[in-house]
Design an enzyme around this catalytic site. Structure first.
Site, short mmCIF file in Angstrom:
data_model
loop_
_atom_site.label_atom_id
_atom_site.label_comp_id
_atom_site.label_asym_id
_atom_site.label_seq_id
_atom_site.Cartn_x
_atom_site.Cartn_y
_atom_site.Cartn_z
N PRO A 145 0.76 -1.26 0.00
CA PRO A 145 0.00 0.00 0.00
C PRO A 145 0.79 1.31 0.00
O PRO A 145 0.71 2.10 0.93
CB PRO A 145 -0.85 -0.13 1.26
CG PRO A 145 0.00 -0.94 2.19
CD PRO A 145 0.72 -1.92 1.30
N CYS A 146 1.49 1.58 -1.09
CA CYS A 146 2.20 2.85 -1.19
C CYS A 146 1.25 4.03 -1.30
O CYS A 146 1.63 5.17 -1.03
CB CYS A 146 3.19 2.82 -2.36
SG CYS A 146 2.46 2.42 -3.94
N HIS A 147 -0.02 3.77 -1.64
CA HIS A 147 -1.02 4.84 -1.71
C HIS A 147 -1.29 5.45 -0.33
O HIS A 147 -1.84 6.54 -0.25
CB HIS A 147 -2.32 4.34 -2.34
CG HIS A 147 -2.95 3.20 -1.62
ND1 HIS A 147 -2.58 1.89 -1.85
CD2 HIS A 147 -3.91 3.16 -0.67
CE1 HIS A 147 -3.30 1.10 -1.08
NE2 HIS A 147 -4.12 1.84 -0.33
#
Length: 177
Positions: A145-147
Site C-alpha cells: 500500500p504505497c497509496h
C-alpha cells in the site's frame, strides 16, 4: 524451474496487469500456494509510470491468479482490509525492500508521511527523497500500500498510478483523499 505468467483483471482503477512466477512442484511450491502455485511479482495499472508490460515468452494464465483476483475484488468492494498472497522475492535493492516492508506495516485506512517512512527505515532528513524514489518503484501497487503515504502537509503526492487513483484507493479505505 519458474515460468512468468500474467493475467488482466478489471478493477475500479482500470484493467490491472498481474505478473507472477509459477513454481513447479517441490520444496518451494508450498510457499507459492502449493504445488504449481504462483508468486505475485507485479501488479500494475494502465498508464502507470514504470508499470509492467507483457513480454514475449510470458504465458497468459488467468487461472493462476484466481486467488489474487478474489482478494482484489473483496478489497475494492470494502469486504477485505488486507492481502494474503505469496509474493515473489528478489525484486529491488536492499534499501527498496526495507522501504517496501515499511509500507506493508501501514494499517488499512491510515496514512503516514514520507518522512515517517524514512524514519522507520533509518533514513530521515535527506533520505526522504530516496524513500520517495523507492516507493515510486514499488512493483505491487494496491497489494503493497504505497497509496497510504502522503505529504507531511497532508497533501496527496506522487503515485505511480496517478493521483486520482491514489485518491480513489484512500477513499475505499475511508482515509484522507
Amino acid at each position: 524451474m519458474t515460468t512468468t505468467v500474467y493475467a488482466r483483471v478489471e478493477s475500479p482503477l482500470g484493467e490491472l496487469l498481474l505478473v507472477g512466477e509459477t513454481v513447479a512442484d517441490g520444496p518451494d511450491a508450498a510457499g507459492a500456494g502449493g504445488a504449481g502455485g504462483v508468486r505475485l511479482r507485479s501488479l500494475s495499472m494502465p498508464g502507470q509510470k514504470g508499470g509492467a508490460a507483457v513480454q514475449d515468452g510470458w504465458r497468459h494464465a488467468p487461472e493462476a491468479f484466481a486467488e489474487v483476483a478474489r482478494q482484489l475484488e473483496a478489497y475494492f468492494a470494502g469486504r477485505s482490509t488486507r492481502f494474503d498472497v505469496p509474493l515473489a522475492e528478489g525484486a529491488g535493492t536492499e534499501f527498496q525492500r526495507r522501504v517496501w516492508a515499511a509500507l506493508e506495516s501501514i494499517p488499512y485506512g491510515s496514512t503516514v508521511s514520507y518522512g515517517e517512512v524514512a524514519a522507520r527505515v533509518g533514513s530521515s532528513g535527506a533520505g526522504v527523497r530516496a524513500v520517495g524514489t523507492a516507493i515510486g518503484r514499488n512493483p505491487l501497487l494496491v497489494v503493497r500500500p504505497c497509496h497510504r503515504v502522503i505529504g507531511a502537509d497532508g497533501a496527496l503526492r506522487g503515485y505511480a498510478g496517478g493521483l486520482e487513483r491514489k485518491k480513489l484507493l484512500l477513499g475505499i479505505e475511508g482515509g484522507a483523499g
